[in-house]
Design a protein around this motif. Structure first.
Motif, PDB file in Angstrom:
ATOM      1  N   VAL A  74      48.394  14.108  -5.082  1.00  0.00           N
ATOM      2  CA  VAL A  74      47.957  12.948  -4.290  1.00  0.00           C
ATOM      3  C   VAL A  74      48.997  12.618  -3.215  1.00  0.00           C
ATOM      4  CG1 VAL A  74      47.447  10.473  -4.375  1.00  0.00           C
ATOM      5  CG2 VAL A  74      46.538  12.001  -6.138  1.00  0.00           C
ATOM      6  N   ALA A  75      50.272  12.656  -3.592  1.00  0.00           N
ATOM      7  CA  ALA A  75      51.343  12.347  -2.640  1.00  0.00           C
ATOM      8  C   ALA A  75      51.386  13.370  -1.510  1.00  0.00           C
ATOM      9  CB  ALA A  75      52.690  12.303  -3.358  1.00  0.00           C
ATOM     10  N   ALA A  76      51.223  14.649  -1.859  1.00  0.00           N
ATOM     11  CA  ALA A  76      51.316  15.706  -0.858  1.00  0.00           C
ATOM     12  C   ALA A  76      50.128  15.709   0.091  1.00  0.00           C
ATOM     13  CB  ALA A  76      51.434  17.065  -1.550  1.00  0.00           C
ATOM     14  N   ASN A  77      48.946  15.365  -0.445  1.00  0.00           N
ATOM     15  CA  ASN A  77      47.729  15.438   0.371  1.00  0.00           C
ATOM     16  C   ASN A  77      47.321  14.097   0.971  1.00  0.00           C
ATOM     17  OD1 ASN A  77      46.390  18.339  -0.060  1.00  0.00           O
ATOM     18  ND2 ASN A  77      47.347  17.714  -1.981  1.00  0.00           N
ATOM     19  N   GLY A  78      47.902  13.010   0.439  1.00  0.00           N
ATOM     20  CA  GLY A  78      47.613  11.697   0.991  1.00  0.00           C
ATOM     21  C   GLY A  78      46.198  11.214   0.788  1.00  0.00           C
ATOM     22  N   GLU A  79      45.536  11.710  -0.248  1.00  0.00           N
ATOM     23  CA  GLU A  79      44.163  11.293  -0.499  1.00  0.00           C
ATOM     24  C   GLU A  79      43.918  11.158  -1.993  1.00  0.00           C
ATOM     25  OE1 GLU A  79      41.512  15.257  -0.329  1.00  0.00           O
ATOM     26  OE2 GLU A  79      42.614  14.860   1.540  1.00  0.00           O
ATOM     27  N   ALA A  80      42.854  10.414  -2.327  1.00  0.00           N
ATOM     28  CA  ALA A  80      42.525  10.187  -3.729  1.00  0.00           C
ATOM     29  C   ALA A  80      42.008  11.478  -4.371  1.00  0.00           C
ATOM     30  CB  ALA A  80      41.486   9.081  -3.850  1.00  0.00           C
ATOM     31  N   LEU A  81      42.161  11.547  -5.685  1.00  0.00           N
ATOM     32  CA  LEU A  81      41.760  12.736  -6.431  1.00  0.00           C
ATOM     33  C   LEU A  81      41.051  12.328  -7.721  1.00  0.00           C
ATOM     34  CD1 LEU A  81      41.925  15.839  -7.022  1.00  0.00           C
ATOM     35  CD2 LEU A  81      44.118  15.362  -8.152  1.00  0.00           C
ATOM     36  N   HIS A  82      39.949  13.013  -8.022  1.00  0.00           N
ATOM     37  CA  HIS A  82      39.255  12.844  -9.297  1.00  0.00           C
ATOM     38  C   HIS A  82      39.237  14.176 -10.016  1.00  0.00           C
ATOM     39  CE1 HIS A  82      35.245  12.283 -11.653  1.00  0.00           C
ATOM     40  NE2 HIS A  82      36.297  12.118 -12.427  1.00  0.00           N
ATOM     41  N   VAL A 109      52.038   6.210  -6.121  1.00  0.00           N
ATOM     42  CA  VAL A 109      50.758   6.772  -6.552  1.00  0.00           C
ATOM     43  C   VAL A 109      50.330   6.060  -7.830  1.00  0.00           C
ATOM     44  CG1 VAL A 109      49.573   8.821  -7.449  1.00  0.00           C
ATOM     45  CG2 VAL A 109      51.137   9.035  -5.506  1.00  0.00           C
ATOM     46  N   LEU A 110      49.075   5.676  -7.883  1.00  0.00           N
ATOM     47  CA  LEU A 110      48.498   5.079  -9.084  1.00  0.00           C
ATOM     48  C   LEU A 110      47.645   6.134  -9.782  1.00  0.00           C
ATOM     49  CD1 LEU A 110      47.706   2.645 -10.914  1.00  0.00           C
ATOM     50  CD2 LEU A 110      45.844   2.199  -9.285  1.00  0.00           C
ATOM     51  N   ALA A 111      47.927   6.385 -11.059  1.00  0.00           N
ATOM     52  CA  ALA A 111      47.161   7.353 -11.852  1.00  0.00           C
ATOM     53  C   ALA A 111      46.412   6.622 -12.958  1.00  0.00           C
ATOM     54  CB  ALA A 111      48.087   8.409 -12.447  1.00  0.00           C
ATOM     55  N   VAL A 112      45.157   6.976 -13.138  1.00  0.00           N
ATOM     56  CA  VAL A 112      44.298   6.302 -14.106  1.00  0.00           C
ATOM     57  C   VAL A 112      43.571   7.349 -14.940  1.00  0.00           C
ATOM     58  CG1 VAL A 112      42.327   4.755 -14.390  1.00  0.00           C
ATOM     59  CG2 VAL A 112      43.956   4.338 -12.547  1.00  0.00           C
ATOM     60  N   GLY A 113      43.655   7.220 -16.260  1.00  0.00           N
ATOM     61  CA  GLY A 113      42.938   8.113 -17.164  1.00  0.00           C
ATOM     62  C   GLY A 113      41.878   7.345 -17.928  1.00  0.00           C
ATOM     63  N   THR A 114      40.631   7.818 -17.894  1.00  0.00           N
ATOM     64  CA  THR A 114      39.523   7.098 -18.522  1.00  0.00           C
ATOM     65  C   THR A 114      38.810   7.979 -19.546  1.00  0.00           C
ATOM     66  OG1 THR A 114      37.986   7.788 -16.776  1.00  0.00           O
ATOM     67  CG2 THR A 114      39.167   5.715 -16.446  1.00  0.00           C
ATOM     68  N   SER A 115      38.076   7.328 -20.424  1.00  0.00           N
ATOM     69  CA  SER A 115      37.324   8.061 -21.454  1.00  0.00           C
ATOM     70  C   SER A 115      36.000   8.586 -20.926  1.00  0.00           C
ATOM     71  CB  SER A 115      37.074   7.153 -22.655  1.00  0.00           C
ATOM     72  OG  SER A 115      36.363   5.986 -22.273  1.00  0.00           O
ATOM     73  N   ALA A 116      35.596   8.126 -19.741  1.00  0.00           N
ATOM     74  CA  ALA A 116      34.358   8.573 -19.099  1.00  0.00           C
ATOM     75  C   ALA A 116      34.504   8.384 -17.598  1.00  0.00           C
ATOM     76  CB  ALA A 116      33.158   7.797 -19.626  1.00  0.00           C
ATOM     77  N   PRO A 117      33.772   9.130 -16.786  1.00  0.00           N
ATOM     78  CA  PRO A 117      33.872   8.947 -15.327  1.00  0.00           C
ATOM     79  C   PRO A 117      33.514   7.531 -14.915  1.00  0.00           C
ATOM     80  CG  PRO A 117      32.696  10.978 -15.866  1.00  0.00           C
ATOM     81  CD  PRO A 117      32.870  10.247 -17.153  1.00  0.00           C
ATOM     82  N   LEU A 132      35.646   0.456  -4.921  1.00  0.00           N
ATOM     83  CA  LEU A 132      36.416  -0.786  -4.983  1.00  0.00           C
ATOM     84  C   LEU A 132      37.885  -0.519  -5.298  1.00  0.00           C
ATOM     85  CD1 LEU A 132      33.950  -3.185  -6.844  1.00  0.00           C
ATOM     86  CD2 LEU A 132      34.637  -3.272  -4.447  1.00  0.00           C
ATOM     87  N   PHE A 133      38.160   0.590  -5.968  1.00  0.00           N
ATOM     88  CA  PHE A 133      39.544   0.934  -6.271  1.00  0.00           C
ATOM     89  C   PHE A 133      40.351   1.142  -4.994  1.00  0.00           C
ATOM     90  CE2 PHE A 133      39.982   1.842 -10.874  1.00  0.00           C
ATOM     91  CZ  PHE A 133      41.323   1.508 -10.997  1.00  0.00           C
ATOM     92  N   GLY A 134      39.684   1.614  -3.932  1.00  0.00           N
ATOM     93  CA  GLY A 134      40.372   1.756  -2.660  1.00  0.00           C
ATOM     94  C   GLY A 134      40.890   0.429  -2.152  1.00  0.00           C
ATOM     95  N   THR A 135      40.068  -0.613  -2.279  1.00  0.00           N
ATOM     96  CA  THR A 135      40.491  -1.956  -1.870  1.00  0.00           C
ATOM     97  C   THR A 135      41.608  -2.473  -2.769  1.00  0.00           C
ATOM     98  OG1 THR A 135      38.245  -2.416  -1.098  1.00  0.00           O
ATOM     99  CG2 THR A 135      39.692  -4.317  -1.446  1.00  0.00           C
ATOM    100  N   PHE A 136      41.460  -2.226  -4.069  1.00  0.00           N
ATOM    101  CA  PHE A 136      42.514  -2.636  -5.005  1.00  0.00           C
ATOM    102  C   PHE A 136      43.843  -1.984  -4.646  1.00  0.00           C
ATOM    103  CE2 PHE A 136      45.009  -1.438  -8.740  1.00  0.00           C
ATOM    104  CZ  PHE A 136      45.324  -2.686  -9.256  1.00  0.00           C
TER     105      PHE A 136
END
Length: 204
Positions: A98-106, A144-152, A160-164
């Motif tokens: 994310v840091a190298a590419n400057g964009e969000a990743l899923h 960089v903010l990293a988030v791990g979830t149990s489902a997509p 909305l995460f972009g605004t956050f």
């Protein structure tokens, strides 16, 4: 019947989006309060975890000179495996990508994606999706903010995460400026004390 069911789903989706918006506004107000940098980073991780219902969240602080990230906060349950990496170079791991590419990743499948370096840890916590978001203060990457979830996450919530993240980056940037000002003031105070001591030792 199908039309009624479709309308009910639309209403449910709108209600969920409105709920997320209200939560986002509340979190934005909380993040706007001035805090020290470490407290701000913890608040960002806590707010992201609350907003997304994530299993785990982490905040990485960027060093643009060294092109590296340092993990400051990790909020995750205790498990049989530990998340050991404390530092990534740009391009390494999810946060580094994310840091190298400057964009969000899923990352849809953490167990097979080569960018996930802690696969056993993710599996032990039941993490099924990873998200990484760049935190920018002006033109500078601050973390960089990293988030791990149990489902997509649903698409509206990801949007909305972009605004956050905009609010989070602003809070981090302001806290970093405050820390810099405090360090500068302390250094100036030290120089003044040294000068006063020198002057006091001079013969009159």
């Amino acid at each position: 019947l199908s039309t009624a069911l479709q309308n009910a789903r639309v209403r449910q989706s709108l209600q969920s989006t409105n709920t997320d918006l209200l939560r986002l506004l509340t979190l934005a107000k909380i993040l706007a309060e001035p805090r020290h940098l470490e407290d701000t980073l913890t608040m960002v991780a806590q707010a992201a975890k609350s907003f997304s219902g994530a299993v785990a969240t982490a905040v990485w602080l960027a060093d643009p000179v060294a092109k590296s990230l340092r993990r400051i906060v990790l909020l995750a349950p205790e498990g049989p495996e530990r998340f050991r990496p404390m530092q990534f170079a740009y391009g390494e791991g999810i946060a580094g990508w994310v840091a190298a590419n400057g964009e969000a990743l899923h990352v849809e499948d953490p167990l097979t994606d080569p960018r996930v370096v802690a696969k056993r840890w993710a599996q032990s916590l039941g993490i099924r999706s990873f998200y990484g978001f760049p935190l920018r203060f002006g033109d500078a990457l601050v973390g960089v903010l990293a988030v791990g979830t149990s489902a997509p996450l649903p698409a509206p919530q990801i949007s909305l995460f972009g605004t956050f993240c905009d609010h989070a980056a602003l809070a981090i940037g302001q806290a970093d400026l405050l820390r810099t000002q405090e360090v500068d003031a302390e250094q100036i105070g030290s120089l003044v004390r040294v000068a006063q001591a020198i002057n006091a030792g001079r013969p009159r």
